[in-house]
Design an enzyme around this catalytic site. Structure first.
Site, PDB file in Angstrom:
ATOM      1  N   HIS A   1       5.072  12.966   5.883  1.00 17.48           N
ATOM      2  CA  HIS A   1       5.411  11.568   6.110  1.00 17.48           C
ATOM      3  C   HIS A   1       6.474  11.137   5.096  1.00 17.48           C
ATOM      4  CE1 HIS A   1       4.484   7.522   7.668  1.00 17.48           C
ATOM      5  NE2 HIS A   1       4.597   7.087   6.413  1.00 17.48           N
TER       6      HIS A   1
ATOM      7  N   ASP B   1      -1.556   4.025   8.310  1.00 18.36           N
ATOM      8  CA  ASP B   1      -0.801   4.245   7.074  1.00 18.36           C
ATOM      9  C   ASP B   1      -1.096   3.144   6.057  1.00 18.36           C
ATOM     10  OD1 ASP B   1       1.088   4.854   5.154  1.00 18.36           O
ATOM     11  OD2 ASP B   1       2.835   4.472   6.437  1.00 18.36           O
TER      12      ASP B   1
ATOM     13  N   MET C   1      11.354   1.885   7.166  1.00 19.70           N
ATOM     14  CA  MET C   1      11.076   0.494   6.800  1.00 19.70           C
ATOM     15  C   MET C   1      12.415  -0.131   6.427  1.00 19.70           C
ATOM     16  SD  MET C   1       7.589   1.306   4.749  1.00 19.70           S
ATOM     17  CE  MET C   1       8.046   3.034   4.653  1.00 19.70           C
TER      18      MET C   1
ATOM     19  N   MET D   1      12.837   3.216   2.701  1.00 19.70           N
ATOM     20  CA  MET D   1      12.834   1.772   2.434  1.00 19.70           C
ATOM     21  C   MET D   1      14.221   1.321   1.977  1.00 19.70           C
ATOM     22  SD  MET D   1       9.246   1.395   0.411  1.00 19.70           S
ATOM     23  CE  MET D   1       7.777   2.309   0.918  1.00 19.70           C
TER      24      MET D   1
ATOM     25  N   HIS E   1       9.270   7.444   8.600  1.00 24.21           N
ATOM     26  CA  HIS E   1       8.834   6.050   8.743  1.00 24.21           C
ATOM     27  C   HIS E   1       9.927   5.147   8.190  1.00 24.21           C
ATOM     28  CE1 HIS E   1       5.611   2.844   7.387  1.00 24.21           C
ATOM     29  NE2 HIS E   1       6.436   2.387   8.299  1.00 24.21           N
TER      30      HIS E   1
ATOM     31  N   ASP F   1       8.786   8.120   3.779  1.00 23.84           N
ATOM     32  CA  ASP F   1       8.916   6.660   3.762  1.00 23.84           C
ATOM     33  C   ASP F   1      10.321   6.252   3.335  1.00 23.84           C
ATOM     34  OD1 ASP F   1       6.313   5.629   4.510  1.00 23.84           O
ATOM     35  OD2 ASP F   1       5.577   6.577   2.684  1.00 23.84           O
TER      36      ASP F   1
ATOM     37  N   SER G   1       2.171  11.366   2.451  1.00 21.47           N
ATOM     38  CA  SER G   1       3.423  10.623   2.235  1.00 21.47           C
ATOM     39  C   SER G   1       4.057  11.054   0.923  1.00 21.47           C
ATOM     40  CB  SER G   1       3.133   9.122   2.189  1.00 21.47           C
ATOM     41  OG  SER G   1       4.224   8.470   1.568  1.00 21.47           O
TER      42      SER G   1
ATOM     43  N   MET H   1      -0.001  -0.232  10.377  1.00 20.81           N
ATOM     44  CA  MET H   1       0.058  -0.367   8.920  1.00 20.81           C
ATOM     45  C   MET H   1      -1.230  -1.033   8.438  1.00 20.81           C
ATOM     46  SD  MET H   1       2.811   0.996   7.791  1.00 20.81           S
ATOM     47  CE  MET H   1       2.451   0.576   6.090  1.00 20.81           C
TER      48      MET H   1
HETATM   49  C1  DX5 Z   1       3.709   2.062   2.439  1.00 18.83           C
HETATM   50  C2  DX5 Z   1       4.091   3.402   2.998  1.00 18.83           C
HETATM   51  C3  DX5 Z   1       2.970   4.365   2.978  1.00 18.83           C
HETATM   52  C4  DX5 Z   1       2.487   4.690   1.603  1.00 18.83           C
HETATM   53  C5  DX5 Z   1       1.051   5.052   1.693  1.00 18.83           C
HETATM   54  O1  DX5 Z   1       4.731   1.167   2.576  1.00 18.83           O
HETATM   55  O2  DX5 Z   1       4.520   3.289   4.327  1.00 18.83           O
HETATM   56  O3  DX5 Z   1       3.277   5.529   3.702  1.00 18.83           O
HETATM   57  O4  DX5 Z   1       3.170   5.731   0.997  1.00 18.83           O
HETATM   58  O5  DX5 Z   1       0.559   5.243   0.416  1.00 18.83           O
HETATM   59  P1  DX5 Z   1      -0.976   5.167   0.092  1.00 18.83           P
HETATM   60  O6  DX5 Z   1      -1.678   6.234   0.905  1.00 18.83           O
HETATM   61  O7  DX5 Z   1      -1.041   5.429  -1.375  1.00 18.83           O
HETATM   62  O8  DX5 Z   1      -1.449   3.802   0.474  1.00 18.83           O
HETATM   63 ZN    ZN Z   2       4.623   5.152   5.592  1.00 20.58          ZN
END
Ligand code: DX5
Ligand code: ZN
Length: 216
Positions: A31, A173, A66, A35, A64, A33, A6, A135
């Site tokens: 990956h 994840d 969010m 947000m 991903h 993320d 990620s 998750m």
């Molecule tokens: C969390 C994200 C993850 C995050 C994982 O909200 O969706 O993808 O980056 O990070 P680690 O591996 O550090 O938990």
């Molecule tokens: Zn993620």
């Protein structure tokens, strides 16, 4: 096992260099993320950042989302180069419609479930999915601890998929590191996201090797 580092834990001031490191170390997916500060209490990046990476790495983009009401942005992420798009069941009023929208662009569709969300919510859309994202932390931040009840959920999901005779990836994840990846794989996952464990490592190549060795 497919490894999906990620970029949330990458150094954004030298993002492409960090991406090259995970590519050279033999990772499988990137990956990303996304947000929005509404669905989760954090803001990261949008389509322009993803687009700027297009064509600069061989790694497929595993996006991903969010974000609330993701339908509004699916086409922009497709345009930006997404290969897989995950949406949260908790953020979609019409989950089936959102999945069909993603698939209409010939992009792989996945549904992500927060730790407290039961598997029932995907029962009637399972056959439309390419991947389910379990998750194992509450989304919003990297570097959190793995929530152990996720293992039971992964096992149940694996059984659910097998009982329907489907072939769907199970991605996990949050909080996965070289020292707990085996339990996640043994439970039935085959796609592992790791942010802080990989990008936070001094030696990315040996950390990736460690992940692969530890699941044997
Ligand atoms: C969390 C994200 C993850 C995050 C994982 O909200 O969706 O993808 O980056 O990070 P680690 O591996 O550090 O938990
Ligand atoms: Zn993620």
């Amino acid at each position: 096992m497919k490894l999906a580092p990620s970029i949330l834990s990458a150094d954004f001031s030298s993002l492409l260099e960090d991406i090259k490191k995970v590519e050279d170390a033999g990772c499988d997916l990137l990956h990303i993320d996304v947000m929005d500060g509404h669905f989760v209490p954090n803001i990261t990046m949008g389509p322009p950042v993803v687009k700027s990476l297009k064509g600069k790495t061989k790694l497929p983009f595993d996006v991903h989302l969010m974000i609330e009401n993701p339908d509004r942005y699916i086409s922009q992420f497709v345009e930006a180069g997404a290969d897989i798009i995950s949406v949260h069941s908790e953020a979609c009023v019409h989950l089936s419609r959102t999945i069909q929208l993603i698939k209409s662009y010939n992009v792989k569709a996945a549904v992500a479930l927060n730790p407290a969300t039961p598997l029932d919510v995907i029962e009637y859309v399972l056959e439309d999915l390419d991947m389910v994202l379990i998750m194992s932390v509450n989304p919003g931040f990297g570097g959190q601890s793995f929530i152990n009840s996720s293992l039971t959920k992964i096992e149940k999901l694996k059984k659910m998929i097998e009982s329907k005779g489907l072939n769907i990836d199970i991605q996990v994840d949050g909080g996965v590191k070289a020292d707990n990846v085996k339990s996640v794989i043994d439970a039935g996952a085959n796609v592992i996201v790791a942010g802080s464990a990989i990008f936070g490592s001094e030696d990315i190549e040996s950390t990736v090797k460690q992940f692969r060795q530890n699941i044997i």
